[in-house]
Scaffold this motif. Structure first.
Motif, mmCIF file in Angstrom:
data_model
loop_
_atom_site.group_PDB
_atom_site.id
_atom_site.type_symbol
_atom_site.label_atom_id
_atom_site.label_comp_id
_atom_site.label_asym_id
_atom_site.label_seq_id
_atom_site.Cartn_x
_atom_site.Cartn_y
_atom_site.Cartn_z
ATOM 1 N N ALA A 27 6.756 1.262 -7.208
ATOM 2 C CA ALA A 27 7.905 1.901 -6.575
ATOM 3 C C ALA A 27 7.420 2.810 -5.452
ATOM 4 O O ALA A 27 6.270 3.253 -5.458
ATOM 5 C CB ALA A 27 8.679 2.726 -7.603
ATOM 6 N N PRO A 28 8.310 3.104 -4.504
ATOM 7 C CA PRO A 28 7.955 4.090 -3.485
ATOM 8 C C PRO A 28 7.704 5.444 -4.151
ATOM 9 O O PRO A 28 8.330 5.769 -5.166
ATOM 10 C CB PRO A 28 9.206 4.158 -2.597
ATOM 11 C CG PRO A 28 9.944 2.884 -2.859
ATOM 12 C CD PRO A 28 9.634 2.526 -4.278
ATOM 13 N N PRO A 29 6.802 6.254 -3.618
ATOM 14 C CA PRO A 29 6.488 7.547 -4.239
ATOM 15 C C PRO A 29 7.695 8.478 -4.369
ATOM 16 O O PRO A 29 7.735 9.309 -5.266
ATOM 17 C CB PRO A 29 5.445 8.160 -3.304
ATOM 18 C CG PRO A 29 4.904 7.035 -2.515
ATOM 19 C CD PRO A 29 5.974 5.995 -2.446
ATOM 20 N N ASN A 30 8.694 8.333 -3.514
ATOM 21 C CA ASN A 30 9.872 9.206 -3.574
ATOM 22 C C ASN A 30 10.987 8.635 -4.441
ATOM 23 O O ASN A 30 12.077 9.192 -4.498
ATOM 24 C CB ASN A 30 10.388 9.505 -2.163
ATOM 25 C CG ASN A 30 10.791 8.253 -1.412
ATOM 26 O OD1 ASN A 30 10.233 7.177 -1.633
ATOM 27 N ND2 ASN A 30 11.733 8.384 -0.519
ATOM 28 N N SER A 40 0.809 -1.215 0.000
ATOM 29 C CA SER A 40 0.000 0.000 0.000
ATOM 30 C C SER A 40 0.847 1.271 0.000
ATOM 31 O O SER A 40 0.332 2.344 -0.275
ATOM 32 C CB SER A 40 -0.941 0.007 1.201
ATOM 33 O OG SER A 40 -0.192 0.079 2.403
ATOM 34 N N HIS A 41 2.142 1.159 0.285
ATOM 35 C CA HIS A 41 3.010 2.333 0.307
ATOM 36 C C HIS A 41 3.699 2.575 -1.044
ATOM 37 O O HIS A 41 4.579 3.415 -1.131
ATOM 38 C CB HIS A 41 4.078 2.199 1.389
ATOM 39 C CG HIS A 41 3.514 2.171 2.773
ATOM 40 N ND1 HIS A 41 2.577 3.078 3.227
ATOM 41 C CD2 HIS A 41 3.740 1.335 3.802
ATOM 42 C CE1 HIS A 41 2.267 2.803 4.477
ATOM 43 N NE2 HIS A 41 2.951 1.750 4.845
ATOM 44 N N TYR A 42 3.318 1.832 -2.062
ATOM 45 C CA TYR A 42 3.947 1.940 -3.371
ATOM 46 C C TYR A 42 2.942 2.450 -4.392
ATOM 47 O O TYR A 42 1.744 2.287 -4.234
ATOM 48 C CB TYR A 42 4.502 0.582 -3.811
ATOM 49 C CG TYR A 42 5.654 0.134 -2.954
ATOM 50 C CD1 TYR A 42 6.959 0.298 -3.387
ATOM 51 C CD2 TYR A 42 5.445 -0.428 -1.703
ATOM 52 C CE1 TYR A 42 8.024 -0.089 -2.601
ATOM 53 C CE2 TYR A 42 6.505 -0.823 -0.906
ATOM 54 C CZ TYR A 42 7.788 -0.650 -1.363
ATOM 55 O OH TYR A 42 8.841 -1.029 -0.573
ATOM 56 N N ILE A 43 3.468 3.062 -5.463
ATOM 57 C CA ILE A 43 2.601 3.528 -6.539
ATOM 58 C C ILE A 43 2.892 2.723 -7.804
ATOM 59 O O ILE A 43 4.017 2.265 -8.011
ATOM 60 C CB ILE A 43 2.790 5.047 -6.804
ATOM 61 C CG1 ILE A 43 4.246 5.384 -7.164
ATOM 62 C CG2 ILE A 43 2.307 5.859 -5.614
ATOM 63 C CD1 ILE A 43 4.486 6.828 -7.564
#
Length: 93
Positions: free
Chosen positions: A54-57, A13-16
């Motif tokens: 991937a992570p948003p950052n 859930s923390h990935y886009i």
């Protein structure tokens, strides 16, 4: 051809979901190296589409070059590659 490639994710859930197309006539290397403890690298052929999480950052680095050398030609924030709707991916589904 579209590939959906997901590296091992601890909390999905923390990935886009991101989408990249190689619109050049050269083979490219797509790499994310700015996330500690996380590695992503793929070869992207001319005209090939790549979907990944991937992570948003994260920052996708695109390398283009010859057999013996490669040159960083672009850096793209993964938030700019984020898929908001699968219908916008064009032929994905």
């Amino acid at each position: 051809m579209t590939h959906l490639l997901n590296p091992p994710l601890s909390n999905d859930s923390h990935y886009i979901l991101c989408y990249f197309v190689n619109n050049t006539s050269q083979v490219q290397i797509a790499r994310i190296s700015n996330i500690p403890g996380w590695f992503f690298e793929r070869v992207v052929f001319p005209g090939q589409r790549l979907m990944f999480k991937a992570p948003p950052n994260a920052c996708l680095e695109i390398y283009t070059g010859e057999m013996v050398s490669s040159l960083l030609c672009d850096r793209i924030d993964c938030r700019q590659l984020q898929v908001l709707s699968l219908t916008s991916v064009g032929g994905c589904c």
